[in-house]
Design a protein around this motif. Structure first.
Motif, PDB file in Angstrom:
ATOM      1  N   LYS A 129     -21.668 -41.010  78.037  1.00 60.53           N
ATOM      2  CA  LYS A 129     -20.612 -41.673  78.790  1.00 60.53           C
ATOM      3  C   LYS A 129     -19.555 -42.201  77.831  1.00 60.53           C
ATOM      4  O   LYS A 129     -19.814 -42.455  76.647  1.00 60.53           O
ATOM      5  CB  LYS A 129     -21.185 -42.816  79.613  1.00 60.53           C
ATOM      6  CG  LYS A 129     -22.200 -42.367  80.648  1.00 60.53           C
ATOM      7  CD  LYS A 129     -22.699 -43.553  81.455  1.00 60.53           C
ATOM      8  CE  LYS A 129     -21.545 -44.146  82.270  1.00 60.53           C
ATOM      9  NZ  LYS A 129     -22.040 -45.245  83.154  1.00 60.53           N
ATOM     10  N   GLN A 130     -18.353 -42.373  78.377  1.00 60.70           N
ATOM     11  CA  GLN A 130     -17.291 -42.898  77.531  1.00 60.70           C
ATOM     12  C   GLN A 130     -17.566 -44.350  77.135  1.00 60.70           C
ATOM     13  O   GLN A 130     -17.318 -44.757  76.008  1.00 60.70           O
ATOM     14  CB  GLN A 130     -15.947 -42.793  78.261  1.00 60.70           C
ATOM     15  CG  GLN A 130     -14.764 -43.141  77.359  1.00 60.70           C
ATOM     16  CD  GLN A 130     -13.444 -42.855  78.030  1.00 60.70           C
ATOM     17  OE1 GLN A 130     -13.359 -42.667  79.247  1.00 60.70           O
ATOM     18  NE2 GLN A 130     -12.369 -42.790  77.233  1.00 60.70           N
ATOM     19  N   ASP A 131     -18.070 -45.160  78.055  1.00 59.43           N
ATOM     20  CA  ASP A 131     -18.506 -46.538  77.779  1.00 59.43           C
ATOM     21  C   ASP A 131     -19.990 -46.624  78.123  1.00 59.43           C
ATOM     22  O   ASP A 131     -20.355 -46.475  79.299  1.00 59.43           O
ATOM     23  CB  ASP A 131     -17.716 -47.546  78.601  1.00 59.43           C
ATOM     24  CG  ASP A 131     -16.252 -47.578  78.197  1.00 59.43           C
ATOM     25  OD1 ASP A 131     -15.989 -47.879  77.019  1.00 59.43           O
ATOM     26  OD2 ASP A 131     -15.377 -47.301  79.056  1.00 59.43           O
ATOM     27  N   ALA A 132     -20.800 -46.821  77.130  1.00 60.41           N
ATOM     28  CA  ALA A 132     -22.247 -46.773  77.345  1.00 60.41           C
ATOM     29  C   ALA A 132     -22.920 -47.978  76.704  1.00 60.41           C
ATOM     30  O   ALA A 132     -22.594 -48.370  75.581  1.00 60.41           O
ATOM     31  CB  ALA A 132     -22.837 -45.484  76.776  1.00 60.41           C
ATOM     32  N   PHE A 133     -23.835 -48.564  77.438  1.00 61.21           N
ATOM     33  CA  PHE A 133     -24.675 -49.639  76.920  1.00 61.21           C
ATOM     34  C   PHE A 133     -25.988 -49.047  76.404  1.00 61.21           C
ATOM     35  O   PHE A 133     -26.516 -48.086  76.981  1.00 61.21           O
ATOM     36  CB  PHE A 133     -24.990 -50.667  78.010  1.00 61.21           C
ATOM     37  CG  PHE A 133     -23.806 -51.481  78.429  1.00 61.21           C
ATOM     38  CD1 PHE A 133     -23.433 -52.609  77.695  1.00 61.21           C
ATOM     39  CD2 PHE A 133     -23.053 -51.127  79.536  1.00 61.21           C
ATOM     40  CE1 PHE A 133     -22.338 -53.365  78.081  1.00 61.21           C
ATOM     41  CE2 PHE A 133     -21.961 -51.877  79.928  1.00 61.21           C
ATOM     42  CZ  PHE A 133     -21.593 -53.004  79.191  1.00 61.21           C
ATOM     43  N   ALA A 134     -26.514 -49.670  75.331  1.00 59.55           N
ATOM     44  CA  ALA A 134     -27.814 -49.268  74.787  1.00 59.55           C
ATOM     45  C   ALA A 134     -28.513 -50.508  74.246  1.00 59.55           C
ATOM     46  O   ALA A 134     -27.865 -51.440  73.759  1.00 59.55           O
ATOM     47  CB  ALA A 134     -27.660 -48.211  73.701  1.00 59.55           C
TER      48      ALA A 134
ATOM     49  N   THR B 114     -20.865 -48.920  73.331  1.00 57.29           N
ATOM     50  CA  THR B 114     -20.163 -47.860  72.614  1.00 57.29           C
ATOM     51  C   THR B 114     -19.056 -47.289  73.495  1.00 57.29           C
ATOM     52  O   THR B 114     -19.293 -46.927  74.651  1.00 57.29           O
ATOM     53  CB  THR B 114     -21.132 -46.736  72.211  1.00 57.29           C
ATOM     54  OG1 THR B 114     -22.193 -47.295  71.431  1.00 57.29           O
ATOM     55  CG2 THR B 114     -20.419 -45.662  71.399  1.00 57.29           C
ATOM     56  N   HIS B 115     -17.856 -47.224  72.946  1.00 58.71           N
ATOM     57  CA  HIS B 115     -16.706 -46.609  73.632  1.00 58.71           C
ATOM     58  C   HIS B 115     -16.344 -45.332  72.895  1.00 58.71           C
ATOM     59  O   HIS B 115     -16.024 -45.372  71.704  1.00 58.71           O
ATOM     60  CB  HIS B 115     -15.518 -47.573  73.653  1.00 58.71           C
ATOM     61  CG  HIS B 115     -14.283 -46.962  74.253  1.00 58.71           C
ATOM     62  ND1 HIS B 115     -14.133 -46.768  75.601  1.00 58.71           N
ATOM     63  CD2 HIS B 115     -13.154 -46.487  73.658  1.00 58.71           C
ATOM     64  CE1 HIS B 115     -12.954 -46.208  75.840  1.00 58.71           C
ATOM     65  NE2 HIS B 115     -12.334 -46.032  74.670  1.00 58.71           N
ATOM     66  N   SER B 116     -16.431 -44.206  73.594  1.00 56.63           N
ATOM     67  CA  SER B 116     -16.110 -42.904  72.998  1.00 56.63           C
ATOM     68  C   SER B 116     -14.754 -42.415  73.507  1.00 56.63           C
ATOM     69  O   SER B 116     -14.187 -42.948  74.474  1.00 56.63           O
ATOM     70  CB  SER B 116     -17.201 -41.877  73.347  1.00 56.63           C
ATOM     71  OG  SER B 116     -18.465 -42.349  72.917  1.00 56.63           O
ATOM     72  N   ASP B 117     -14.229 -41.382  72.866  1.00 57.43           N
ATOM     73  CA  ASP B 117     -12.910 -40.886  73.268  1.00 57.43           C
ATOM     74  C   ASP B 117     -12.962 -40.138  74.589  1.00 57.43           C
ATOM     75  O   ASP B 117     -11.964 -40.033  75.307  1.00 57.43           O
ATOM     76  CB  ASP B 117     -12.330 -39.999  72.161  1.00 57.43           C
ATOM     77  CG  ASP B 117     -13.228 -38.800  71.864  1.00 57.43           C
ATOM     78  OD1 ASP B 117     -14.437 -38.887  72.181  1.00 57.43           O
ATOM     79  OD2 ASP B 117     -12.742 -37.805  71.317  1.00 57.43           O
ATOM     80  N   LYS B 118     -14.163 -39.623  74.932  1.00 58.47           N
ATOM     81  CA  LYS B 118     -14.286 -38.888  76.196  1.00 58.47           C
ATOM     82  C   LYS B 118     -15.744 -38.835  76.601  1.00 58.47           C
ATOM     83  O   LYS B 118     -16.648 -39.137  75.803  1.00 58.47           O
ATOM     84  CB  LYS B 118     -13.733 -37.469  76.062  1.00 58.47           C
ATOM     85  CG  LYS B 118     -14.406 -36.624  74.979  1.00 58.47           C
ATOM     86  CD  LYS B 118     -13.766 -35.259  74.904  1.00 58.47           C
ATOM     87  CE  LYS B 118     -14.391 -34.410  73.790  1.00 58.47           C
ATOM     88  NZ  LYS B 118     -14.104 -34.975  72.449  1.00 58.47           N
ATOM     89  N   GLU B 119     -15.973 -38.497  77.856  1.00 59.35           N
ATOM     90  CA  GLU B 119     -17.334 -38.290  78.344  1.00 59.35           C
ATOM     91  C   GLU B 119     -17.763 -36.862  78.081  1.00 59.35           C
ATOM     92  O   GLU B 119     -16.937 -35.947  78.038  1.00 59.35           O
ATOM     93  CB  GLU B 119     -17.419 -38.592  79.836  1.00 59.35           C
ATOM     94  CG  GLU B 119     -17.232 -40.059  80.172  1.00 59.35           C
ATOM     95  CD  GLU B 119     -17.441 -40.314  81.656  1.00 59.35           C
ATOM     96  OE1 GLU B 119     -17.552 -39.335  82.424  1.00 59.35           O
ATOM     97  OE2 GLU B 119     -17.501 -41.496  82.049  1.00 59.35           O
ATOM     98  N   ILE B 120     -19.075 -36.702  77.918  1.00 60.07           N
ATOM     99  CA  ILE B 120     -19.631 -35.367  77.698  1.00 60.07           C
ATOM    100  C   ILE B 120     -20.702 -35.130  78.753  1.00 60.07           C
ATOM    101  O   ILE B 120     -21.642 -35.918  78.878  1.00 60.07           O
ATOM    102  CB  ILE B 120     -20.240 -35.239  76.297  1.00 60.07           C
ATOM    103  CG1 ILE B 120     -19.172 -35.488  75.220  1.00 60.07           C
ATOM    104  CG2 ILE B 120     -20.870 -33.865  76.112  1.00 60.07           C
ATOM    105  CD1 ILE B 120     -19.725 -35.457  73.812  1.00 60.07           C
TER     106      ILE B 120
END
Length: 327
Positions: free
Chosen positions: A97-102, A82-88
């Motif tokens: 995370k902005q780029d997160a594996f699950a 998953t690639h998000s617009d920003k980290e939280i």
């Protein structure tokens, strides 16, 4: 007329001798005649129709294995990036995370599904029917090969008899011509002798055509090239018993009838299986999750176990239609 009867008797006497002489000549030349047992073996190993029936038998056994699969656990793996617009982040903890594996691993075991039980019973009956159908296909092929085998032998005997008839007709014509020269016969006798010769030659042509046709058919069944050299088989043993006893034996042992009986049982189990489609399904599911987005827990790993019941109360009438179809 007596001369004609003597010729007919003479030609039949020579049939056995001619066949024996031909087999002896072949043996001297090193050719090995094809026996009936060898022909049956060749047909079973190379006939396309029989090979197809064997593949269909394998399919019915695979259906049985597929039915057993309903009782085995189902294991699935699922992964995402998953690639998000920003980290939280919050209080120094990474929420997302902005780029997160699950990833997720799921194991499901359906331990009570009535349709699977009846489906397994149906698959076993179909597999038994497939075995008997294959036996019947082998019997049919063997019978067809044996019938063609005997037809070739009969046709060859008829050709030899026709050849002797032509030779006898020629000898008779020569004898009539000699008697005419001696003044002991009339011209009409010569005409009659010539007509007998023409008739014998026509019979010879027909006999050769019949022989070639039977040779071609047997060669087709055996996937071989004609002409084939055959060895006469031993005499067949006639089954003993009364007509009723033989009929009862056939009903009990014929593979095609046994296969149909298994098909009937399979159809009845399929009808019952369609009814149990109204019943609920019970099972157990275990899930293991791993993610880089730990959230507020801060733990990247989690798992859970679920005991579930699935009961389809209305499926648009599909189950009811299936019941009618199977019945």
């Amino acid at each position: 007329m007596p001369d004609r009867m003597q010729g007919v008797a003479f030609r039949f006497v020579l049939i056995g001798a001619a066949l024996a002489c031909s087999l002896t000549a072949l043996a001297k030349d090193g050719a090995k005649p094809l026996t009936l047992a060898s022909a049956l073996k060749i047909a079973r190993e190379g006939n396309e129709d029989f090979l197809i029936s064997q593949e269909k038998l394998k399919q019915t056994k695979i259906m049985r294995d597929k039915a057993w699969a309903a009782f085995a656990p189902q294991v699935e793996l699922y992964g995402t990036l998953t690639h998000s617009d920003k980290e939280i982040a919050f209080s120094g903890r990474m929420i997302s995370k902005q780029d997160a594996f699950a990833g997720k691993a799921t194991a499901t075991l359906t331990f009570l599904q009535a349709s699977s039980i009846t489906g397994l019973m149906e698959a076993y009956e179909l597999a038994k029917a497939g075995v008997e159908s294959t036996k019947y296909a082998m019997n049919e092929l063997s019978f067809e090969v044996a019938r063609a085998y005997y037809a070739v032998l009969s046709a060859e005997s008829l050709v030899e008899a026709a050849e002797r008839s032509v030779a006898t007709a020629n000898e008779h014509l020569s004898a009539v011509a000699g008697r005419i020269d001696a003044g002991e016969a009339l011209a009409i006798d010569e005409m009659r002798a010539r007509m007998e010769l023409v008739s014998a030659e026509g019979d010879l042509v027909n006999a050769k055509n019949a022989r070639d046709n039977t040779q071609d058919y047997l060669a087709f069944l055996l996937n071989m090239e004609p002409p084939l050299v055959l060895e006469p088989p031993p005499a067949l043993a006639v089954p003993e018993g009364t007509d009723q006893a033989l009929a009862e034996k056939a009903l009990a042992q014929r593979p095609d009838l046994i296969a149909q009986a298994h098909n009937v049982k399979a159809a009845k189990k399929a009808a019952v299986g369609s009814w149990v489609g109204f019943f609920p399904t019970f099972g157990l599911t275990g899930t293991y999750n791993a993610t880089q987005n730990t959230g507020f827990s801060g733990d990247p790993f989690s798992w859970n176990i679920q005991l579930f019941m699935q009961w389809v109360l209305w499926d648009g009438g599909l189950t009811a239609a299936t019941v009618s179809e199977k019945k």
